[in-house]
Design a protein around this motif. Structure first.
Motif, mmCIF file in Angstrom:
data_model
loop_
_atom_site.group_PDB
_atom_site.id
_atom_site.type_symbol
_atom_site.label_atom_id
_atom_site.label_comp_id
_atom_site.label_asym_id
_atom_site.label_seq_id
_atom_site.Cartn_x
_atom_site.Cartn_y
_atom_site.Cartn_z
ATOM 1 N N MET A 20 0.810 -1.327 0.110
ATOM 2 C CA MET A 20 0.069 -0.095 0.205
ATOM 3 C C MET A 20 0.735 1.129 0.083
ATOM 4 S SD MET A 20 -3.095 -0.796 -0.096
ATOM 5 C CE MET A 20 -2.724 -1.925 -1.331
ATOM 6 N N PRO A 45 1.664 5.620 0.030
ATOM 7 C CA PRO A 45 1.204 6.582 0.734
ATOM 8 C C PRO A 45 0.054 7.599 -0.190
ATOM 9 C CG PRO A 45 3.419 7.044 0.304
ATOM 10 C CD PRO A 45 2.808 5.685 -0.485
ATOM 11 N N TYR A 46 -0.655 6.854 -0.751
ATOM 12 C CA TYR A 46 -1.645 7.781 -1.547
ATOM 13 C C TYR A 46 -3.191 7.456 -1.366
ATOM 14 C CZ TYR A 46 2.060 9.628 -4.278
ATOM 15 O OH TYR A 46 3.380 10.471 -4.471
ATOM 16 N N PHE A 47 -4.228 8.400 -1.221
ATOM 17 C CA PHE A 47 -5.393 7.800 -0.857
ATOM 18 C C PHE A 47 -6.561 8.702 -1.874
ATOM 19 C CE2 PHE A 47 -2.535 8.085 2.873
ATOM 20 C CZ PHE A 47 -2.874 6.886 3.428
ATOM 21 N N LYS A 107 -11.108 7.146 4.269
ATOM 22 C CA LYS A 107 -9.988 7.137 3.431
ATOM 23 C C LYS A 107 -9.782 5.607 2.661
ATOM 24 C CE LYS A 107 -7.168 11.017 4.871
ATOM 25 N NZ LYS A 107 -5.594 11.154 5.475
ATOM 26 N N GLN A 123 -6.710 3.511 0.615
ATOM 27 C CA GLN A 123 -5.401 3.768 0.465
ATOM 28 C C GLN A 123 -5.068 2.769 -0.956
ATOM 29 O OE1 GLN A 123 -2.874 2.595 3.638
ATOM 30 N NE2 GLN A 123 -1.003 3.472 2.748
ATOM 31 N N ALA A 174 -6.494 -1.700 -3.666
ATOM 32 C CA ALA A 174 -6.726 -0.614 -2.707
ATOM 33 C C ALA A 174 -7.404 -1.286 -1.419
ATOM 34 C CB ALA A 174 -7.697 0.486 -3.354
ATOM 35 N N LEU A 204 -9.695 1.740 4.716
ATOM 36 C CA LEU A 204 -9.339 1.756 6.076
ATOM 37 C C LEU A 204 -10.305 1.632 7.144
ATOM 38 C CD1 LEU A 204 -6.751 4.752 5.827
ATOM 39 C CD2 LEU A 204 -6.473 2.320 5.256
#
Length: 264
Positions: A96, A98-100, A107, A109, A130, A133
């Motif tokens: 995963m 660090p973009y959401f 969110k 990820q 993806a 969360l």
């Protein structure tokens, strides 16, 4: 074995523990079989598969080391996910980034999956996905980036670094498109249960699974209208928690994308 990681250092430590199978001879009634080879676990010394002489081992350790190298070059050290190694010679990893993107509850990820096997049942694959969360739903989203595939025949080397660069850059570029797909699905009301049934059937889910999927949605339970996003998350929630093999979970998450992405 399933190991979680929250950065590249932890991922690198997990990679060091992975098996590195080798080839062995195949004999039947004392006679060497020159057209076949055994794939033998370096850890357990057990035979994982009997394969043709053309079969090449692609080491999961090598594949994931190249993933780490590519992510370092992209300056993406704060990745997270897991690595799974099964006793019958399969390896899965979820990376995963660090973009959401977001839905109406929180969110999501984005990242990619990697799969490989030593038992002649799977190719090497890198494909986009993806992770929601709020409910820990896994997702496989092909529209985020074209997958890379490597068969276990021919030259065993695979340029994973180029594949990782390509899929990471494509995922980042497609973030606005994914957000629009999610927004559209959240606003697309499903008229009746028959309409929902059709979406699930068209995606390849049978009656028994459909019942379990509906148990994880608001359809006909509290008067709220069901959207394609609700139905999609009912599917991903179910398979992210079912006690099934990793390959079965991924296969069903791929089928669920037919619900998420409407084809008129």
């Amino acid at each position: 074995m399933k190991e979680q990681f929250s950065n590249l250092v932890q991922l690198d430590q997990t990679i060091k523990t992975l098996d590195e199978p080798v080839f062995g001879e195949v004999s039947i009634n004392g006679f060497h079989q020159k057209d076949f080879k055994a794939v033998v676990s370096a850890k357990t010394k057990k035979t994982l598969a009997v394969v043709s002489k053309k079969y090449c081992i692609v080491q999961s350790k090598s594949v994931l080391n190249q993933v780490v190298s590519a992510l370092h070059k992209l300056d993406m050290k704060n990745v997270s996910g897991y690595v799974t190694e099964t006793i019958n010679g399969k390896t899965y990893a979820r990376i995963m980034l660090p973009y959401f993107v977001e839905d109406n509850k929180g969110k999501i990820q984005v990242g990619f999956y990697i799969s490989n096997s030593y038992d002649a049942t799977m190719r090497v694959r890198l494909f986009a996905g993806a992770y929601r969360l709020i409910c820990s739903n896994g997702m496989v989203i092909a529209v985020m980036g074209k997958e890379s595939v490597r068969k276990h025949i021919g030259k065993a080397d695979i340029d994973v670094e180029s594949a990782v660069n390509r899929i990471v850059n494509t995922i980042i570029q497609n973030l606005p498109s994914l957000q629009k797909i999610i927004d559209d699905a959240m606003n697309d009301l499903i008229g009746t249960k028959d309409d929902a049934d059709k979406l699930l059937k068209d995606a390849g889910f049978g009656k028994n699974l459909m019942k379990k999927i509906y148990e994880r949605t608001t359809f006909d339970t509290n008067g709220q209208a069901l959207t394609r996003w609700d139905l999609y998350n009912g599917v991903t929630n179910l398979f992210s928690r079912m006690n099934r093999s990793e390959s079965s979970v991924i296969k069903n998450l791929e089928k669920a994308e037919k619900i998420l992405v409407r084809v008129d």
